[in-house]
Structures are given as C-alpha cells and as structure tokens.
Design a protein around this motif. Structure first.
Motif, PDB file in Angstrom:
ATOM      1  N   GLU A   1       0.840  -1.190   0.000  1.00 49.07           N
ATOM      2  CA  GLU A   1       0.000   0.000   0.000  1.00 49.07           C
ATOM      3  C   GLU A   1       0.883   1.251   0.000  1.00 49.07           C
ATOM      4  OE1 GLU A   1      -3.271   0.322  -0.144  1.00 49.07           O
ATOM      5  OE2 GLU A   1      -3.644  -1.842  -0.241  1.00 49.07           O
ATOM      6  N   GLN A   2       0.657   2.125  -0.991  1.00 53.20           N
ATOM      7  CA  GLN A   2       1.459   3.348  -1.094  1.00 53.20           C
ATOM      8  C   GLN A   2       0.694   4.528  -0.522  1.00 53.20           C
ATOM      9  OE1 GLN A   2       3.725   4.099  -4.745  1.00 53.20           O
ATOM     10  NE2 GLN A   2       3.005   6.209  -4.732  1.00 53.20           N
ATOM     11  N   SER A   3       1.390   5.324   0.266  1.00 52.35           N
ATOM     12  CA  SER A   3       0.754   6.489   0.872  1.00 52.35           C
ATOM     13  C   SER A   3       1.814   7.526   1.207  1.00 52.35           C
ATOM     14  CB  SER A   3      -0.012   6.097   2.140  1.00 52.35           C
ATOM     15  OG  SER A   3       0.875   5.566   3.107  1.00 52.35           O
ATOM     16  N   ASP A   4       1.380   8.768   1.305  1.00 47.85           N
ATOM     17  CA  ASP A   4       2.287   9.824   1.754  1.00 47.85           C
ATOM     18  C   ASP A   4       2.508   9.685   3.256  1.00 47.85           C
ATOM     19  OD1 ASP A   4       2.457  10.909  -0.769  1.00 47.85           O
ATOM     20  OD2 ASP A   4       0.759  12.267  -0.456  1.00 47.85           O
ATOM     21  N   THR A   5       3.710   9.957   3.680  1.00 45.63           N
ATOM     22  CA  THR A   5       4.022   9.921   5.104  1.00 45.63           C
ATOM     23  C   THR A   5       4.615  11.261   5.501  1.00 45.63           C
ATOM     24  OG1 THR A   5       5.146   8.643   6.835  1.00 45.63           O
ATOM     25  CG2 THR A   5       6.354   8.994   4.765  1.00 45.63           C
ATOM     26  N   ASP A   6       4.991  11.381   6.751  1.00 47.39           N
ATOM     27  CA  ASP A   6       5.520  12.664   7.215  1.00 47.39           C
ATOM     28  C   ASP A   6       6.810  13.011   6.491  1.00 47.39           C
ATOM     29  OD1 ASP A   6       3.446  12.936   8.989  1.00 47.39           O
ATOM     30  OD2 ASP A   6       4.537  12.076  10.680  1.00 47.39           O
ATOM     31  N   ASP A   7       6.834  14.173   5.832  1.00 44.84           N
ATOM     32  CA  ASP A   7       8.047  14.646   5.184  1.00 44.84           C
ATOM     33  C   ASP A   7       9.064  15.056   6.241  1.00 44.84           C
ATOM     34  OD1 ASP A   7       6.864  14.259   2.706  1.00 44.84           O
ATOM     35  OD2 ASP A   7       6.125  16.321   2.592  1.00 44.84           O
ATOM     36  N   PHE A   8      10.333  15.103   5.821  1.00 41.32           N
ATOM     37  CA  PHE A   8      11.402  15.513   6.730  1.00 41.32           C
ATOM     38  C   PHE A   8      11.875  16.905   6.323  1.00 41.32           C
ATOM     39  CE2 PHE A   8      15.646  15.631   8.580  1.00 41.32           C
ATOM     40  CZ  PHE A   8      15.440  15.023   9.803  1.00 41.32           C
ATOM     41  N   TYR A   9      12.131  17.751   7.309  1.00 43.67           N
ATOM     42  CA  TYR A   9      12.512  19.130   7.029  1.00 43.67           C
ATOM     43  C   TYR A   9      13.950  19.376   7.476  1.00 43.67           C
ATOM     44  CZ  TYR A   9       7.574  20.001   6.217  1.00 43.67           C
ATOM     45  OH  TYR A   9       6.291  19.957   5.719  1.00 43.67           O
ATOM     46  N   LEU A  10      14.748  19.880   6.536  1.00 39.99           N
ATOM     47  CA  LEU A  10      16.110  20.296   6.855  1.00 39.99           C
ATOM     48  C   LEU A  10      16.110  21.786   7.149  1.00 39.99           C
ATOM     49  CD1 LEU A  10      18.079  18.336   4.093  1.00 39.99           C
ATOM     50  CD2 LEU A  10      17.799  17.732   6.507  1.00 39.99           C
TER      51      LEU A  10
END
Length: 412
Positions: free
Chosen positions: A258-267
């Motif tokens: 199952e493909q889904s968006d997850t929490d992005d990482f911020y630099l």
C-alpha cells in the motif's frame, strides 16, 4: 519517559551487537533520516573539518562552492575518497566494538572560463542500519504480559551536488549549488504476542533539492573570509507498506504494498562563517562557525526533540615550500579540533561530538595531484541513563588527480 529511555538504550545496543558490520557508523543512526554524514574533501578532515574560507587551488573545496574559481586555468581536478572507522560503544554495564569502511566521495571540477568554474560531487548524505532481535517489552507497566519485537532497518540518502562559481572581482567570488537528495530506508519488524505474529514491512522513498549560496572575499592575499548559506528544505517522503498477521487460524494480509504519503522531513536553515589567515605563505590558520536552526523545523523524533545545532572547527597547517627540490619540504602537515553540539536532545541532553585530527598532503607530481591522509579521534554522547558514549578512530584517505586539458602542443 523513563520507559522510553530504557527502550532506547536497549534498541541501541541490540542494533550494534547484532549488526556490527552495518554501513552506519553510529548507533545514533536510529534517529530521523539516519546518521547524517558530512563529506570533507582533500585536507579538510585533518583541519577539524574547517574550510569555508579555504581556496580550491590544490583540491576541490566542497565546503564553499565560491572557492572553485581558484582552480588553475585548463586544469581538471578529479577526487575520490574513503573512510575507515573503528568505534566502541559504552554504557554503565558493557562495551561493544565495531569496524567499518565506507565510500566517502567522488567528485570532479574544472574552470569554464577565467572567471567561472563548475563541480560535480556524489556523496552519502545519511545512513541507517540496525537490527533488534527478540527484544522483550512489557505490554503494560507493572503487568507480567510481554510482547517480543524483531526489527531490521537499512538504507540511507545520497547527495548529488552540482556547483557553479563566478568571480565578480579579484577579491569577491560567488557560488551557487543544488544539492539533490535521494534514497530510501526500509524497516521490517515483527510483533509476537502469544501465538500471534504481526509483520510490518515498510519502505520509505525520499527526494528533495536544497539550494546553497556561498561567497568568499579576499581582504588581502593572506586573509580570506567565507560565507555558506544552505536553504531550509522539505524532503518529500512516500511510504510503501505491507502488513501480515499469522495466528492459529491462519494467515491474513491487512495491507499489500500500500502506497501512501508519510511525514516529510525538514532540513533547517544552515549558516556557516569562516576565515583563513596565512603567515609567510607557510603557516595557515582557518576557523569555521556553523549554526543549523533545527528549532524552526518544529520536528521531533520518537526518542527526543530536534534543537538548534552549532559547530566550531579550528585548523592549522604548515608547508615549508610549495615549490622545492626536496619532497619533504612540499608535504603539507595539518591538525585541527572540532566541536558539534548535535541537533537531537534526549531526556534534556544533547548528543554532542568532539574530536581532534592530524594529517598530511603528499604531492604526487608537479601539479596539484596529491594523496591526502588524516586521522581523527573523537567521542560522541556520554554515559548516562538515557545515552551511551561512542568513541571512534577514523582514517580518511582521499586522492586528488590534477590534469591539464585543452592545451595545444607547442611542437608537432
């Protein structure tokens, strides 16, 4: 918080006991995108990683793209390097050791015109690799019921760096870079409760582009100031996950790829300042100060919080004579110290890093070809209830080959 801290220590020791030959060089790779890797070219590792105000006349200075304009006309620099690390990890009860060797960088650079230059570099950005076997965890505090956890994690991000430099005047040069981040991490875990086993296989793909601006200003031939600004960046993440449950009644799939968006990482926004001072063209002092504004990203990890990070780097070098009949006189010797406050806070304690280094640049020809070798000894973290201490020995090797291109033969 105490249960979370205890679990963290167990996870860290389980990871390096069971996966001692992992790519990651630190058990702290459990955090965020993994253990962040700072690639340093040429003699920079021996200078305590200081280099924002250094020139690129003898190697590719990846700390400041603006320095590329110092590469001699018609010259082509090619550089490749690797790092060997011996680490030991210690808490109040035990000590564990690990040996590792890994690729550090591949790069080339050349002038485009008398006032501009270009470079290409490929380096690791982060690595994450750990394994946890049969970790016994209570379901409820004070209860005699437990579940068993098995976890294996691998992966990391790569950094493709494209840089362009332009000389505005004999004193001021500017640099522009695009840092392309890409890669993935995998996390395979099983939870065993009585006769039921739940397996979760997760893969997260990351991608992002980070703009970087840099400059150097030569106050006079012996004093240079440098500036490096890395823009805050969002690293996009997409998760692919499968969940399977096996019990006495059989096997069932709750999710399959199952493909889904997850929490992005911020630099965060990174700002670096540096200066370089030479004395009689023999002795050199260089200093860097860098700050990363992690507080502004409003992020946290499962085991702690991200907080502002500061780095201090001080380096010294000595070369008796750049042009001499004596090979020993042409060797450049270097030493440095480095302190990094770290960006992760666990139980109100920062995971800091402090080290010292020595090294040398061994010339290979009359141009700028050289073998760079450096040794670093350092320590990360401290022995507390929530942290362990990592002591490490690092040997860095880098080969820079200098070739002269596009020059017509004088004799046929």
């Amino acid at each position: 918080m105490k249960n979370r801290v205890s679990f963290l220590v167990l996870v860290i020791f389980s990871s390096f006991c069971a996966y001692s030959q992992s790519i990651a060089t630190s058990p702290y790779s459990l955090y965020g995108l993994g253990s962040l890797y700072e690639a340093n070219f040429g003699l920079t590792p021996a200078l305590g990683t200081a280099g924002i105000a250094l020139s690129s006349d003898g190697f590719i200075n990846n700390k400041n793209a603006a320095s590329l304009v110092d590469i001699p006309t018609n010259n082509f620099f090619f550089e490749i390097g690797g790092v060997g690390i011996q680490s030991s990890f210690e808490d109040n009860l035990r000590i564990e050791k690990r040996n590792n060797f890994q690729f550090s960088h591949f790069a080339f650079a050349f002038p485009i015109t008398s006032k501009s230059a270009f470079s290409f570099a490929l380096t690791p950005y982060s690595s994450s690799s750990f394994k946890i076997s049969e970790l016994k965890i209570p379901i409820i505090d004070g209860n005699n019921e437990y579940y068993y956890l098995n976890v294996m994690g691998t992966g990391g991000l790569n950094n493709l760096d494209l840089s362009y430099a332009y000389k505005l005047s004999n004193k001021l040069s500017l640099g522009f870079s695009a840092s392309v981040l890409f890669g993935n991490t995998t996390d395979e875990r099983t939870y065993t409760i009585s006769n039921s086993v739940t397996s979760i296989d997760k893969k997260v793909n990351y991608r992002g582009i980070r703009p970087i601006f840099s400059s150097q200003f030569k106050i006079n031939p012996s004093l240079t100031l440098g500036l490096n600004v890395k823009s805050p960046t969002r690293v996009n993440a997409v998760k692919i996950q499968s969940v399977t449950v096996v019990n006495d009644t059989g096997s069932s799939s709750l999710e399959t790829d199952e493909q889904s968006d997850t929490d992005d990482f911020y630099l965060p926004l990174d700002i670096g300042l540096g200066f370089n001072k030479s004395f009689k063209n023999k002795f050199n002092v260089t200093f860097d100060y860098e700050k990363s504004f992690w507080n502004d990203t409003n992020q946290s990890d499962m085991y702690g919080n991200f907080s502002d990070q500061e780095k201090f780097s001080l380096g010294f070098s000595y070369q008796k004579a750049k042009t001499s009949r004596s090979y020993f006189d042409k060797i450049k010797f270097a030493a440095g110290v480095h302190y990094d406050t770290g960006y992760l806070e666990v139980d109100n304690k920062k995971i800091n890093d402090r080290n010292f280094s020595i090294g040398a640049s061994l010339p290979l020809d009359r141009l700028s070809s050289a073998l760079f070798i450096s040794y670093t000894y350092g320590s990360k973290g401290e022995i507390t209830n929530s942290l362990i201490q990592e002591n490490y020995h690092k040997l860095s090797l880098s080969l820079n080959l200098d070739g002269v291109w596009f020059v017509r033969k004088k004799l046929e």
